[in-house]
Design a protein around this motif. Structure first.
Motif, PDB file in Angstrom:
ATOM      1  N   ILE A  70     -10.588  -1.801  14.952  1.00  0.00           N
ATOM      2  CA  ILE A  70     -11.542  -0.795  15.426  1.00  0.00           C
ATOM      3  C   ILE A  70     -11.899  -0.973  16.901  1.00  0.00           C
ATOM      4  N   ALA A  71     -11.508  -2.083  17.513  1.00  0.00           N
ATOM      5  CA  ALA A  71     -11.676  -2.218  18.961  1.00  0.00           C
ATOM      6  C   ALA A  71     -10.624  -1.406  19.712  1.00  0.00           C
ATOM      7  N   ASN A  72      -9.638  -0.932  18.997  1.00  0.00           N
ATOM      8  CA  ASN A  72      -8.614  -0.039  19.545  1.00  0.00           C
ATOM      9  C   ASN A  72      -9.080   1.398  19.334  1.00  0.00           C
ATOM     10  N   ARG A  73      -9.151   2.179  20.400  1.00  0.00           N
ATOM     11  CA  ARG A  73      -9.727   3.522  20.315  1.00  0.00           C
ATOM     12  C   ARG A  73      -8.966   4.422  19.348  1.00  0.00           C
ATOM     13  N   GLN A  74      -7.651   4.362  19.366  1.00  0.00           N
ATOM     14  CA  GLN A  74      -6.860   5.215  18.480  1.00  0.00           C
ATOM     15  C   GLN A  74      -7.007   4.787  17.026  1.00  0.00           C
ATOM     16  N   ASP A  75      -6.992   3.472  16.788  1.00  0.00           N
ATOM     17  CA  ASP A  75      -7.171   2.972  15.429  1.00  0.00           C
ATOM     18  C   ASP A  75      -8.547   3.358  14.882  1.00  0.00           C
ATOM     19  N   GLU A  76      -9.569   3.229  15.710  1.00  0.00           N
ATOM     20  CA  GLU A  76     -10.916   3.593  15.271  1.00  0.00           C
ATOM     21  C   GLU A  76     -10.983   5.071  14.900  1.00  0.00           C
ATOM     22  N   ASP A  77     -10.441   5.904  15.758  1.00  0.00           N
ATOM     23  CA  ASP A  77     -10.467   7.346  15.494  1.00  0.00           C
ATOM     24  C   ASP A  77      -9.727   7.678  14.205  1.00  0.00           C
ATOM     25  N   ASN A  78      -8.615   7.016  13.985  1.00  0.00           N
ATOM     26  CA  ASN A  78      -7.786   7.322  12.820  1.00  0.00           C
ATOM     27  C   ASN A  78      -8.461   6.889  11.522  1.00  0.00           C
ATOM     28  N   ILE A  79      -9.006   5.672  11.505  1.00  0.00           N
ATOM     29  CA  ILE A  79      -9.527   5.127  10.248  1.00  0.00           C
ATOM     30  C   ILE A  79     -10.843   5.788   9.844  1.00  0.00           C
ATOM     31  N   THR A  80     -11.476   6.531  10.745  1.00  0.00           N
ATOM     32  CA  THR A  80     -12.705   7.222  10.371  1.00  0.00           C
ATOM     33  C   THR A  80     -12.434   8.601   9.759  1.00  0.00           C
ATOM     34  N   LYS A  81     -11.187   9.035   9.751  1.00  0.00           N
ATOM     35  CA  LYS A  81     -10.860  10.327   9.161  1.00  0.00           C
ATOM     36  C   LYS A  81     -10.881  10.230   7.638  1.00  0.00           C
ATOM     37  N   PRO A  82     -11.593  11.113   6.957  1.00  0.00           N
ATOM     38  CA  PRO A  82     -11.686  11.034   5.497  1.00  0.00           C
ATOM     39  C   PRO A  82     -10.325  11.027   4.803  1.00  0.00           C
ATOM     40  N   GLN A  83      -9.391  11.822   5.294  1.00  0.00           N
ATOM     41  CA  GLN A  83      -8.088  11.885   4.634  1.00  0.00           C
ATOM     42  C   GLN A  83      -7.307  10.582   4.792  1.00  0.00           C
ATOM     43  N   VAL A  84      -7.524   9.892   5.914  1.00  0.00           N
ATOM     44  CA  VAL A  84      -6.842   8.610   6.131  1.00  0.00           C
ATOM     45  C   VAL A  84      -7.434   7.547   5.219  1.00  0.00           C
ATOM     46  N   ARG A  85      -8.736   7.527   5.090  1.00  0.00           N
ATOM     47  CA  ARG A  85      -9.370   6.572   4.190  1.00  0.00           C
ATOM     48  C   ARG A  85      -8.945   6.813   2.740  1.00  0.00           C
ATOM     49  N   GLN A  86      -8.842   8.063   2.353  1.00  0.00           N
ATOM     50  CA  GLN A  86      -8.397   8.380   0.997  1.00  0.00           C
ATOM     51  C   GLN A  86      -6.941   7.972   0.799  1.00  0.00           C
ATOM     52  N   GLN A  87      -6.121   8.196   1.810  1.00  0.00           N
ATOM     53  CA  GLN A  87      -4.710   7.794   1.753  1.00  0.00           C
ATOM     54  C   GLN A  87      -4.587   6.286   1.591  1.00  0.00           C
ATOM     55  N   MET A  88      -5.458   5.545   2.274  1.00  0.00           N
ATOM     56  CA  MET A  88      -5.440   4.095   2.140  1.00  0.00           C
ATOM     57  C   MET A  88      -5.887   3.674   0.746  1.00  0.00           C
ATOM     58  N   ALA A  89      -6.862   4.366   0.174  1.00  0.00           N
ATOM     59  CA  ALA A  89      -7.314   4.055  -1.185  1.00  0.00           C
ATOM     60  C   ALA A  89      -6.190   4.244  -2.192  1.00  0.00           C
ATOM     61  N   VAL A  90      -5.435   5.316  -2.049  1.00  0.00           N
ATOM     62  CA  VAL A  90      -4.295   5.566  -2.935  1.00  0.00           C
ATOM     63  C   VAL A  90      -3.272   4.449  -2.793  1.00  0.00           C
ATOM     64  N   ALA A  91      -2.998   4.043  -1.548  1.00  0.00           N
ATOM     65  CA  ALA A  91      -2.025   2.980  -1.306  1.00  0.00           C
ATOM     66  C   ALA A  91      -2.488   1.654  -1.894  1.00  0.00           C
ATOM     67  N   VAL A  92      -3.780   1.362  -1.792  1.00  0.00           N
ATOM     68  CA  VAL A  92      -4.313   0.121  -2.361  1.00  0.00           C
ATOM     69  C   VAL A  92      -4.164   0.125  -3.881  1.00  0.00           C
ATOM     70  N   ALA A  93      -4.472   1.242  -4.512  1.00  0.00           N
ATOM     71  CA  ALA A  93      -4.318   1.328  -5.970  1.00  0.00           C
ATOM     72  C   ALA A  93      -2.866   1.132  -6.379  1.00  0.00           C
ATOM     73  N   LYS A  94      -1.948   1.726  -5.643  1.00  0.00           N
ATOM     74  CA  LYS A  94      -0.522   1.555  -5.953  1.00  0.00           C
ATOM     75  C   LYS A  94      -0.085   0.107  -5.773  1.00  0.00           C
ATOM     76  N   GLY A  95      -0.604  -0.539  -4.729  1.00  0.00           N
ATOM     77  CA  GLY A  95      -0.273  -1.938  -4.516  1.00  0.00           C
ATOM     78  C   GLY A  95      -0.796  -2.828  -5.624  1.00  0.00           C
TER      79      GLY A  95
END
Length: 226
Positions: free
Chosen positions: A190-215
């Motif tokens: 999150i100290a990276n501006r692009q990473d911070e912007d990306n991870i705050t997007k609801p669809q990205v967080r949901q995509q990560m949740a799906v990936a965690v469940a699959k893992g």
């Protein structure tokens, strides 16, 4: 690992607290806010799949690190996932202007990292799940960071699985004091501006949740249907 005769129990830990908020994002926000938001999304997604979720530290009031694994242990959790967001070493920070303030950011590091402890009594299972999580995240379009392996002060972590972004970090309390397999996820830098912007997007967080469940399904924590 669970036998699936009953719903699996997964402890989702929101790293840090309001009082000890962790890293600071490029836009000046405390890490805990990111951790709590993503841990809540993970918890809700897993609960909707029939998983019994133990929420740890989500309200930001838990300052005692040892209390986190103790709660998971007492609840009989099958797996412990600690949710964090990452930073980098001070040498890589540069100033920038944001909303009239001079803040710090870095372009040096980006992506996710996963950590396991060789002091956990189930280190082999922890590593298997960390690798499965990393693989699932990569398949979902996320990418692992390499910066914790740098031979510099504050880093110099040993690789456990470089392809999938997994490091050994033996003395992390939440990993070594749990009696079940345990993994810590740094979801983004999150100290990276692009990473911070990306991870705050609801669809990205949901995509990560799906990936965690699959893992977690791939490593046997959850049933194969997840």
């Amino acid at each position: 690992m669970p036998s699936f005769a009953k719903p699996p129990i997964v402890a989702i830990d929101a790293g840090h607290s309001i009082a000890h908020s962790g890293a600071t994002s490029a836009s000046g926000k405390p890490e805990f806010d990111f951790n709590a938001a993503l841990a809540t999304i993970f918890s809700n997604f897993l609960a909707a799949q029939g998983v019994q979720v133990i929420k740890i530290g989500h309200d930001g009031m838990m300052a005692d690190l040892l209390q986190r694994p103790q709660l998971a242990n007492a609840a009989g959790a099958d797996f412990f996932l600690s949710v964090h967001h990452d930073s980098a070493q001070p040498r890589y920070f540069r100033p920038w202007q944001w909303e009239g303030k001079t803040l710090q950011h870095t372009d040096h590091a980006a992506g996710f990292s996963l950590f396991v402890s060789r002091k956990n009594p189930h280190v082999a299972e922890s590593l298997r799940c960390a690798s499965a999580l990393g693989k699932s995240l990569r398949q979902a379009g996320f990418y692992p960071s390499q910066h914790h392996a740098e031979a510099i002060e504050g880093e110099n972590k040993s690789w456990a699985d470089q392809i999938n972004g997994v490091f050994y970090y033996d003395n992390l309390v939440v990993l070594k004091a749990t009696v079940m397999p345990a993994v810590l996820l740094e979801a983004a830098v999150i100290a990276n501006r692009q990473d911070e912007d990306n991870i705050t997007k609801p669809q990205v967080r949901q995509q990560m949740a799906v990936a965690v469940a699959k893992g977690l399904s791939a490593c046997g924590v959850l049933p194969p249907s997840h």
